[in-house]
Design a protein around this motif. Structure first.
Motif, short mmCIF file in Angstrom:
data_model
loop_
_atom_site.label_atom_id
_atom_site.label_comp_id
_atom_site.label_asym_id
_atom_site.label_seq_id
_atom_site.Cartn_x
_atom_site.Cartn_y
_atom_site.Cartn_z
N ALA A 162 9.55 17.81 11.29
CA ALA A 162 10.93 17.39 11.59
C ALA A 162 11.27 16.08 10.88
O ALA A 162 12.42 15.85 10.54
N ARG A 163 10.24 15.22 10.66
CA ARG A 163 10.47 13.97 9.95
C ARG A 163 10.54 14.18 8.43
O ARG A 163 10.78 13.24 7.69
N GLY A 164 10.27 15.40 8.00
CA GLY A 164 10.36 15.68 6.57
C GLY A 164 9.03 15.73 5.84
O GLY A 164 8.99 15.87 4.62
N VAL A 165 7.94 15.61 6.58
CA VAL A 165 6.63 15.70 5.95
C VAL A 165 6.42 17.14 5.52
O VAL A 165 6.65 18.07 6.29
N VAL A 166 5.99 17.32 4.29
CA VAL A 166 5.70 18.66 3.79
C VAL A 166 4.27 18.99 4.22
O VAL A 166 3.30 18.43 3.68
N LEU A 167 4.14 19.87 5.20
CA LEU A 167 2.82 20.21 5.72
C LEU A 167 2.01 20.97 4.68
O LEU A 167 2.52 21.83 3.99
N GLY A 168 0.75 20.60 4.58
CA GLY A 168 -0.14 21.25 3.64
C GLY A 168 -0.06 20.66 2.24
O GLY A 168 -0.89 20.95 1.40
N ALA A 169 0.94 19.85 2.00
CA ALA A 169 1.07 19.23 0.69
C ALA A 169 0.33 17.90 0.70
O ALA A 169 0.54 17.06 1.55
N THR A 170 -0.55 17.77 -0.26
CA THR A 170 -1.27 16.51 -0.38
C THR A 170 -0.86 15.86 -1.68
O THR A 170 -0.15 16.43 -2.48
N GLY A 171 -1.30 14.69 -1.82
CA GLY A 171 -1.04 14.02 -3.08
C GLY A 171 0.00 12.94 -2.97
O GLY A 171 0.63 12.74 -1.94
N PRO A 172 0.17 12.24 -4.07
CA PRO A 172 1.00 11.05 -4.09
C PRO A 172 2.45 11.28 -3.70
O PRO A 172 3.04 10.44 -3.03
N ALA A 173 3.05 12.40 -4.10
CA ALA A 173 4.48 12.61 -3.83
C ALA A 173 4.77 12.62 -2.33
O ALA A 173 5.69 11.95 -1.86
N ASN A 174 4.00 13.38 -1.56
CA ASN A 174 4.22 13.47 -0.12
C ASN A 174 3.89 12.14 0.56
O ASN A 174 4.65 11.67 1.40
N LEU A 175 2.79 11.54 0.18
CA LEU A 175 2.42 10.26 0.78
C LEU A 175 3.42 9.18 0.42
O LEU A 175 3.81 8.38 1.27
N LYS A 176 3.85 9.15 -0.83
CA LYS A 176 4.77 8.11 -1.29
C LYS A 176 6.08 8.14 -0.50
O LYS A 176 6.58 7.11 -0.07
N ARG A 177 6.63 9.34 -0.28
CA ARG A 177 7.89 9.46 0.45
C ARG A 177 7.76 8.89 1.87
O ARG A 177 8.60 8.14 2.34
N ASN A 178 6.66 9.23 2.55
CA ASN A 178 6.46 8.75 3.92
C ASN A 178 6.19 7.25 3.95
O ASN A 178 6.67 6.55 4.84
N ILE A 179 5.45 6.76 3.00
CA ILE A 179 5.18 5.32 2.94
C ILE A 179 6.47 4.56 2.66
O ILE A 179 6.75 3.54 3.29
N GLU A 180 7.26 5.08 1.74
CA GLU A 180 8.53 4.42 1.42
C GLU A 180 9.46 4.38 2.62
O GLU A 180 10.12 3.37 2.88
N ASP A 181 9.51 5.45 3.40
CA ASP A 181 10.34 5.48 4.61
C ASP A 181 9.88 4.41 5.60
O ASP A 181 10.69 3.69 6.17
N ARG A 182 8.57 4.32 5.82
CA ARG A 182 8.04 3.32 6.75
C ARG A 182 8.30 1.91 6.25
O ARG A 182 8.61 1.01 7.03
N GLN A 183 8.17 1.71 4.93
CA GLN A 183 8.42 0.38 4.37
C GLN A 183 9.89 -0.01 4.52
O GLN A 183 10.19 -1.16 4.86
N ARG A 184 10.80 0.92 4.31
CA ARG A 184 12.22 0.64 4.49
C ARG A 184 12.52 0.25 5.95
O ARG A 184 13.25 -0.69 6.22
N THR A 185 11.92 0.98 6.87
CA THR A 185 12.11 0.68 8.29
C THR A 185 11.58 -0.71 8.63
O THR A 185 12.23 -1.49 9.33
N ALA A 186 10.38 -1.03 8.11
CA ALA A 186 9.79 -2.34 8.38
C ALA A 186 10.61 -3.45 7.74
O ALA A 186 10.81 -4.52 8.35
N ASP A 187 11.10 -3.23 6.53
CA ASP A 187 11.94 -4.24 5.87
C ASP A 187 13.22 -4.49 6.65
O ASP A 187 13.65 -5.63 6.83
N SER A 188 13.83 -3.44 7.14
CA SER A 188 15.06 -3.55 7.92
C SER A 188 14.80 -4.31 9.22
O SER A 188 15.58 -5.18 9.61
N PHE A 189 13.70 -3.99 9.87
CA PHE A 189 13.32 -4.67 11.11
C PHE A 189 13.15 -6.16 10.85
O PHE A 189 13.65 -7.01 11.60
N ALA A 190 12.44 -6.50 9.77
CA ALA A 190 12.20 -7.91 9.43
C ALA A 190 13.53 -8.61 9.12
O ALA A 190 13.76 -9.74 9.57
N ALA A 191 14.40 -7.95 8.37
CA ALA A 191 15.69 -8.56 8.01
C ALA A 191 16.52 -8.83 9.27
O ALA A 191 17.20 -9.87 9.35
#
Length: 180
Positions: A97-126
């Motif tokens: 539901a969060r958009g994680v592509v199940l069964g997909a490994t590798g940089p593309a799937n990880l990068k998208r989730n990491i970027e989402d978390r980083q945006r959330t953390a940056d917004s919280f800090a701001a």
């Protein structure tokens, strides 16, 4: 040491080391020694079958257990296995539901989730930058800021209490143009 999985209808077919150990115990009259009952099986029928066979076994985590205790613990282990399965299924559905592509490994799937978390953390800090800045202007140390955030009910990123490390990570996220 046996590390195979016993899932499925015929657990012994998938666990040749266990099958060999049981056969050896049957031939020699020895007792099978297992670390924990739930590592032998999380299936009441399998445990009951072991108890009905001529192979005795002892679980190191409960060496004094009688047949009733073993049955109860086997039922609990089976129940827990079902609960683990349900929790895993729910977690996978939530990830999907969060958009994680199940069964997909590798940089593309990880990068998208990491970027989402980083945006959330940056917004919280701001959002906290002005508050933290005002505490610093009042001469509070980082430890005092943590105490003040907790005292005033400002929750940390995931809704809990603040720690010094969390505050330091938030400060590190702030752009260098936002002096603290």
């Amino acid at each position: 040491m046996e590390t195979e999985t016993g899932k499925g209808a015929d657990a012994l077919t998938k666990r040749p080391q266990l099958r060999a150990a049981i056969e050896l115990c049957r031939k020699t009259g020895a007792r099978l020694l297992i670390a924990k009952l739930d590592r032998l099986a999380r299936n009441v029928a399998f445990i009951a079958g072991m108890m009905e066979s001529k192979v005795g076994f002892v679980a190191c985590d409960m060496p004094e257990a009688n047949e009733l205790t073993i049955h109860i613990m086997a039922a609990f282990a089976e129940h827990e296995a079902k609960r683990i399965s349900e929790r895993t299924r729910d977690a996978l559905a939530a990830a999907k539901a969060r958009g994680v592509v199940l069964g997909a490994t590798g940089p593309a799937n990880l990068k998208r989730n990491i970027e989402d978390r980083q945006r959330t953390a940056d917004s919280f800090a701001a959002n906290l930058a002005r508050t933290i800045k005002s505490y610093r202007a009042a001469g509070l140390t980082q430890r005092q800021i943590v105490e003040e955030l907790n005292r005033t009910g400002v929750t940390a990123t995931r809704g809990g209490r603040w720690t010094l490390g969390q505050l330091q990570r938030v400060i590190a996220r702030l752009p260098s143009s936002t002096p603290i």
